[in-house]
Write a protein that holds these residues in place. Structure first.
Motif, short mmCIF file in Angstrom:
data_model
loop_
_atom_site.label_atom_id
_atom_site.label_comp_id
_atom_site.label_asym_id
_atom_site.label_seq_id
_atom_site.Cartn_x
_atom_site.Cartn_y
_atom_site.Cartn_z
N SER A 202 0.84 -1.19 0.00
CA SER A 202 0.00 0.00 0.00
C SER A 202 0.88 1.23 0.00
O SER A 202 2.07 1.17 0.31
CB SER A 202 -0.92 0.01 1.23
N ALA A 203 0.26 2.37 -0.33
CA ALA A 203 0.99 3.64 -0.30
C ALA A 203 1.44 3.95 1.12
O ALA A 203 2.54 4.44 1.36
CB ALA A 203 0.10 4.76 -0.85
N GLU A 204 0.58 3.65 2.10
CA GLU A 204 0.89 3.96 3.49
C GLU A 204 2.08 3.14 3.99
O GLU A 204 2.98 3.66 4.64
CB GLU A 204 -0.32 3.70 4.38
N SER A 205 2.08 1.84 3.69
CA SER A 205 3.18 1.00 4.16
C SER A 205 4.50 1.35 3.47
O SER A 205 5.57 1.31 4.10
CB SER A 205 2.85 -0.49 3.93
N LEU A 206 4.43 1.71 2.19
CA LEU A 206 5.65 2.09 1.48
C LEU A 206 6.19 3.41 2.03
O LEU A 206 7.41 3.57 2.19
CB LEU A 206 5.37 2.21 -0.02
N ALA A 207 5.29 4.35 2.34
CA ALA A 207 5.72 5.61 2.94
C ALA A 207 6.37 5.37 4.29
O ALA A 207 7.40 5.97 4.62
CB ALA A 207 4.53 6.56 3.07
N ASP A 208 5.78 4.48 5.10
CA ASP A 208 6.35 4.15 6.40
C ASP A 208 7.75 3.56 6.23
O ASP A 208 8.65 3.83 7.05
CB ASP A 208 5.46 3.15 7.13
N GLN A 209 7.94 2.77 5.18
CA GLN A 209 9.24 2.15 4.97
C GLN A 209 10.29 3.19 4.57
O GLN A 209 11.44 3.13 5.02
CB GLN A 209 9.15 1.07 3.89
N TYR A 210 9.89 4.16 3.72
CA TYR A 210 10.81 5.24 3.37
C TYR A 210 11.26 5.99 4.62
O TYR A 210 12.45 6.28 4.79
CB TYR A 210 10.14 6.22 2.40
N VAL A 211 10.31 6.32 5.48
CA VAL A 211 10.63 7.08 6.68
C VAL A 211 11.48 6.24 7.64
O VAL A 211 12.45 6.74 8.23
CB VAL A 211 9.34 7.56 7.37
N ALA A 212 11.14 4.96 7.79
CA ALA A 212 11.89 4.09 8.71
C ALA A 212 13.33 3.90 8.25
O ALA A 212 14.23 3.77 9.08
CB ALA A 212 11.19 2.74 8.82
N ASP A 213 13.55 3.87 6.93
CA ASP A 213 14.89 3.67 6.40
C ASP A 213 15.75 4.94 6.43
O ASP A 213 16.94 4.88 6.13
CB ASP A 213 14.82 3.16 4.96
N SER A 214 15.13 6.07 6.74
CA SER A 214 15.86 7.33 6.69
C SER A 214 16.67 7.55 7.97
O SER A 214 16.45 6.90 8.99
CB SER A 214 14.89 8.50 6.50
N ASN A 215 17.58 8.49 7.90
CA ASN A 215 18.37 8.88 9.06
C ASN A 215 17.94 10.22 9.63
O ASN A 215 18.50 10.69 10.62
CB ASN A 215 19.86 8.95 8.68
N GLU A 216 16.99 10.87 8.99
CA GLU A 216 16.53 12.19 9.41
C GLU A 216 15.01 12.23 9.46
O GLU A 216 14.32 11.34 8.96
CB GLU A 216 17.03 13.26 8.43
N GLU A 217 14.48 13.29 10.04
CA GLU A 217 13.03 13.46 10.13
C GLU A 217 12.47 13.90 8.78
O GLU A 217 13.04 14.74 8.09
CB GLU A 217 12.70 14.51 11.18
N CYS A 218 11.32 13.34 8.40
CA CYS A 218 10.66 13.68 7.14
C CYS A 218 9.29 14.29 7.42
O CYS A 218 8.66 13.98 8.43
CB CYS A 218 10.45 12.44 6.28
N LEU A 219 8.85 15.16 6.53
CA LEU A 219 7.48 15.65 6.58
C LEU A 219 6.60 14.70 5.79
O LEU A 219 6.89 14.42 4.62
CB LEU A 219 7.40 17.06 5.99
N VAL A 220 5.54 14.19 6.39
CA VAL A 220 4.63 13.24 5.73
C VAL A 220 3.21 13.76 5.86
O VAL A 220 2.76 14.06 6.97
CB VAL A 220 4.74 11.83 6.35
N GLU A 221 2.50 13.85 4.73
CA GLU A 221 1.11 14.32 4.75
C GLU A 221 0.29 13.54 3.73
O GLU A 221 0.83 13.02 2.74
CB GLU A 221 1.03 15.81 4.41
N GLU A 222 -1.02 13.48 3.97
CA GLU A 222 -1.95 12.91 3.01
C GLU A 222 -2.49 14.04 2.13
O GLU A 222 -3.00 15.03 2.64
CB GLU A 222 -3.11 12.20 3.72
N VAL A 223 -2.36 13.90 0.79
CA VAL A 223 -2.75 14.95 -0.14
C VAL A 223 -3.51 14.33 -1.31
O VAL A 223 -3.73 13.11 -1.36
CB VAL A 223 -1.50 15.70 -0.66
N THR A 224 -3.92 15.16 -2.26
CA THR A 224 -4.47 14.68 -3.53
C THR A 224 -3.63 15.26 -4.65
O THR A 224 -3.09 16.37 -4.53
CB THR A 224 -5.94 15.08 -3.72
N ILE A 225 -3.51 14.52 -5.76
CA ILE A 225 -2.67 14.94 -6.87
C ILE A 225 -3.42 14.74 -8.18
O ILE A 225 -4.40 13.99 -8.26
CB ILE A 225 -1.35 14.15 -6.92
N GLY A 226 -2.93 15.39 -9.25
CA GLY A 226 -3.45 15.17 -10.58
C GLY A 226 -4.80 15.81 -10.83
O GLY A 226 -5.43 16.36 -9.92
#
Length: 229
Positions: A141-165
């Motif tokens: 899912s998009a949510e689990s993939l986003a969590d994995q990006y953040v978990a693999d990082s070494n710094e704090e990330c800004l994460v928000e739910e948005v709409t695109i396109g």
């Protein structure tokens, strides 16, 4: 020619800090390998004997391969408080979507799994492009993939739910920067699912070019359209 208006994108008032992992991690963000085109030679070839004095409309090519030009449309951009008309090429994407971009600013590389719009004319590092990359991605899912990006990082990330396109498709947005100086790079990731396909959109830019180039990058994403017929 279609005509539509794009509002200027929101520019972050503060620079966000890095989220890039190390090693062969799923969450690691990479710069795509692209070949720099000889823009001078291309301009001379397109200009003909008149040196490009007369602009010709983009050819319409019938086809379904990713990157195929489907037509030209006029986009109204807000630049420095003024409305500017820019011709965009609408192209075929992967698995039923189309998207539009400014061919005068970006070059395009396309494959069955990825589109990459890139430009070398911005930022101090001329060997590293400013780019928008749209890829099919593996994940639950998009949510689990986003969590994995953040978990693999070494710094704090800004994460928000948005709409695109154009269809206002739900997406998870991750934003960060490598630093605060002008030569540092910023990154925006949009992760979304449509018709059982998971996609990642990566926008990479220089801090010094973010205000102007960031709006042009966002204008590409705003033109995303899936065939819902």
């Amino acid at each position: 020619m279609r005509r539509r208006i794009l509002l200027p994108c929101l520019i972050l008032s503060a620079v966000l800090y890095g989220c890039g992992g190390e090693g062969d991690k799923t969450g690691e963000v990479t710069v795509p390998e692209v070949q720099q085109a000889d823009q001078t030679e291309q301009a001379e070839e397109s200009g003909g004997e008149n040196g490009g004095a007369e602009e010709q409309p983009a050819p319409v090519i019938v086809g379904t391969e990713p990157g195929t030009v489907l037509g030209e449309e006029e986009v109204i951009l807000m630049q420095e408080g003024e409305s500017v008309s820019v011709p965009y090429n609408r192209i075929q994407g992967m698995d039923g979507f189309t998207i539009a971009y400014d061919p005068e600013t970006f070059s395009l590389e396309a494959s069955e799994k990825e589109l990459c719009f890139y430009a070398y004319s911005y930022g101090a590092d001329s060997e590293t492009p400013v780019f928008v990359k749209i890829s099919e991605t593996d994940g639950d899912s998009a949510e689990s993939l986003a969590d994995q990006y953040v978990a693999d990082s070494n710094e704090e990330c800004l994460v928000e739910e948005v709409t695109i396109g154009e269809g206002e498709y739900p997406a998870t947005w991750i934003s960060y920067s490598e630093g605060t100086d002008n030569n540092s790079r910023t990154c925006d990731l949009y992760i979304f699912r449509y018709n059982e396909k998971l996609y990642t959109v990566q926008m990479d830019c220089f801090v010094e070019a973010y205000e102007g180039m960031g709006a042009k990058q966002e204008s590409i994403l705003s033109a995303l359209r899936f065939d819902e017929g």
